[in-house]
Design a protein around this motif. Structure first.
Motif, short mmCIF file in Angstrom:
data_model
loop_
_atom_site.label_atom_id
_atom_site.label_comp_id
_atom_site.label_asym_id
_atom_site.label_seq_id
_atom_site.Cartn_x
_atom_site.Cartn_y
_atom_site.Cartn_z
N LYS A 114 3.57 2.39 -3.76
CA LYS A 114 4.18 3.35 -2.87
C LYS A 114 5.62 3.63 -3.26
O LYS A 114 6.37 2.72 -3.60
N TYR A 115 5.98 4.90 -3.15
CA TYR A 115 7.36 5.35 -3.32
C TYR A 115 7.69 6.20 -2.10
O TYR A 115 6.87 7.03 -1.69
N SER A 116 8.86 5.97 -1.54
CA SER A 116 9.23 6.69 -0.33
C SER A 116 10.49 7.51 -0.52
O SER A 116 11.46 7.04 -1.12
N ARG A 117 10.45 8.71 0.00
CA ARG A 117 11.64 9.53 0.20
C ARG A 117 11.91 9.56 1.69
O ARG A 117 11.05 9.16 2.48
N PRO A 118 13.08 10.05 2.12
CA PRO A 118 13.39 10.01 3.55
C PRO A 118 12.32 10.62 4.45
O PRO A 118 12.09 10.15 5.55
N ASN A 119 11.65 11.66 3.98
CA ASN A 119 10.70 12.35 4.86
C ASN A 119 9.27 12.30 4.35
O ASN A 119 8.40 13.00 4.90
N MET A 120 9.01 11.51 3.31
CA MET A 120 7.65 11.50 2.78
C MET A 120 7.38 10.22 2.00
O MET A 120 8.25 9.72 1.29
N ASP A 121 6.17 9.71 2.18
CA ASP A 121 5.69 8.59 1.39
C ASP A 121 4.71 9.10 0.34
O ASP A 121 3.89 9.97 0.62
N TYR A 122 4.81 8.53 -0.86
CA TYR A 122 3.89 8.87 -1.94
C TYR A 122 3.06 7.64 -2.29
O TYR A 122 3.60 6.54 -2.42
N TRP A 123 1.77 7.89 -2.44
CA TRP A 123 0.84 6.80 -2.76
C TRP A 123 0.03 7.15 -4.00
O TRP A 123 -0.30 8.31 -4.23
N GLY A 124 -0.35 6.12 -4.74
CA GLY A 124 -1.34 6.32 -5.77
C GLY A 124 -2.72 6.29 -5.17
O GLY A 124 -2.89 6.16 -3.95
N LYS A 125 -3.74 6.41 -6.03
CA LYS A 125 -5.12 6.41 -5.53
C LYS A 125 -5.66 5.00 -5.35
O LYS A 125 -6.72 4.82 -4.77
N GLY A 126 -4.93 4.02 -5.88
CA GLY A 126 -5.31 2.64 -5.67
C GLY A 126 -6.18 2.06 -6.77
O GLY A 126 -6.81 2.79 -7.55
N THR A 127 -6.21 0.74 -6.81
CA THR A 127 -7.07 0.02 -7.74
C THR A 127 -7.74 -1.12 -6.97
O THR A 127 -7.08 -1.82 -6.20
N LEU A 128 -9.04 -1.26 -7.16
CA LEU A 128 -9.82 -2.21 -6.38
C LEU A 128 -9.77 -3.61 -6.99
O LEU A 128 -10.04 -3.79 -8.18
N VAL A 129 -9.44 -4.56 -6.15
CA VAL A 129 -9.46 -5.98 -6.52
C VAL A 129 -10.53 -6.66 -5.69
O VAL A 129 -10.49 -6.59 -4.45
N THR A 130 -11.45 -7.30 -6.36
CA THR A 130 -12.51 -8.03 -5.68
C THR A 130 -12.47 -9.49 -6.13
O THR A 130 -12.55 -9.76 -7.33
N VAL A 131 -12.33 -10.38 -5.17
CA VAL A 131 -12.25 -11.81 -5.46
C VAL A 131 -13.50 -12.49 -4.92
O VAL A 131 -13.75 -12.47 -3.71
N SER A 132 -14.29 -13.06 -5.80
CA SER A 132 -15.53 -13.71 -5.39
C SER A 132 -15.27 -15.19 -5.13
O SER A 132 -14.45 -15.82 -5.77
N SER A 133 -16.05 -15.72 -4.19
CA SER A 133 -15.87 -17.14 -3.82
C SER A 133 -16.75 -18.05 -4.65
O SER A 133 -17.61 -17.60 -5.39
#
Length: 115
Positions: A96-115
Motif C-alpha cells: 500500500k501507498y497512501s496520498r492524503p486523499n487516496m490509498d493505492y493497492w496492488g492486486k496482491g499475492t497469495l501466501v498459503t501456509v500448510s500445517s
C-alpha cells in the motif's frame, strides 16, 4: 500512474519462509511510507508492517519477531521477509501507498501456509 505489483507468494509448510516483493512506480518511492497488509478468507484486511522514509518500522503483534519489512529505493521495491510461517499467516498480501486523499493497492499475492 501509480502501480504496485506484488510477487513472491506461494505454498509453504509451517515453519518455512517466503520473501514478498512489491515493485512500485508512478510516484517518488524513496520519500514515502510504504506498508504491507493482508486479508485472510472471511476476514478484514489488516496491517502487517509499515516502513517510513526514515527507516522506522511498525509491525502487527502477530508477526513481530518473524517478519521483516525493508526497501530498496534504488529499485523502487518494497520487501517482506517472512520467517517461521504459521497456518494463520495464510492470506492475500498487499502493499500500500497512501496520498492524503487516496490509498493505492496492488492486486496482491497469495501466501498459503500448510500445517
Amino acid at each position: 500512474q501509480v502501480q504496485l505489483v506484488e510477487s513472491g507468494g506461494g505454498l509453504v509448510q509451517a515453519g518455512g519462509s517466503l520473501r514478498l516483493s512489491c515493485a512500485a512506480s508512478g510516484f517518488i518511492f524513496s520519500i514515502n511510507t510504504m506498508g504491507w497488509y493482508r486479508q485472510a478468507p472471511g476476514k478484514q484486511r489488516e496491517l502487517v508492517a509499515t516502513l517510513t522514509r526514515a527507516g522506522s518500522t511498525n509491525y502487527a503483534d502477530s508477526v513481530k519477531g518473524r517478519f521483516t519489512i525493508s526497501r530498496d529505493n534504488a529499485k523502487n521495491t518494497l520487501f517482506l521477509q517472512m520467517n517461521s510461517l504459521k497456518p494463520e499467516d495464510t492470506a492475500v498480501y498487499y502493499c500500500k501507498y497512501s496520498r492524503p486523499n487516496m490509498d493505492y493497492w496492488g492486486k496482491g499475492t497469495l501466501v498459503t501456509v500448510s500445517s
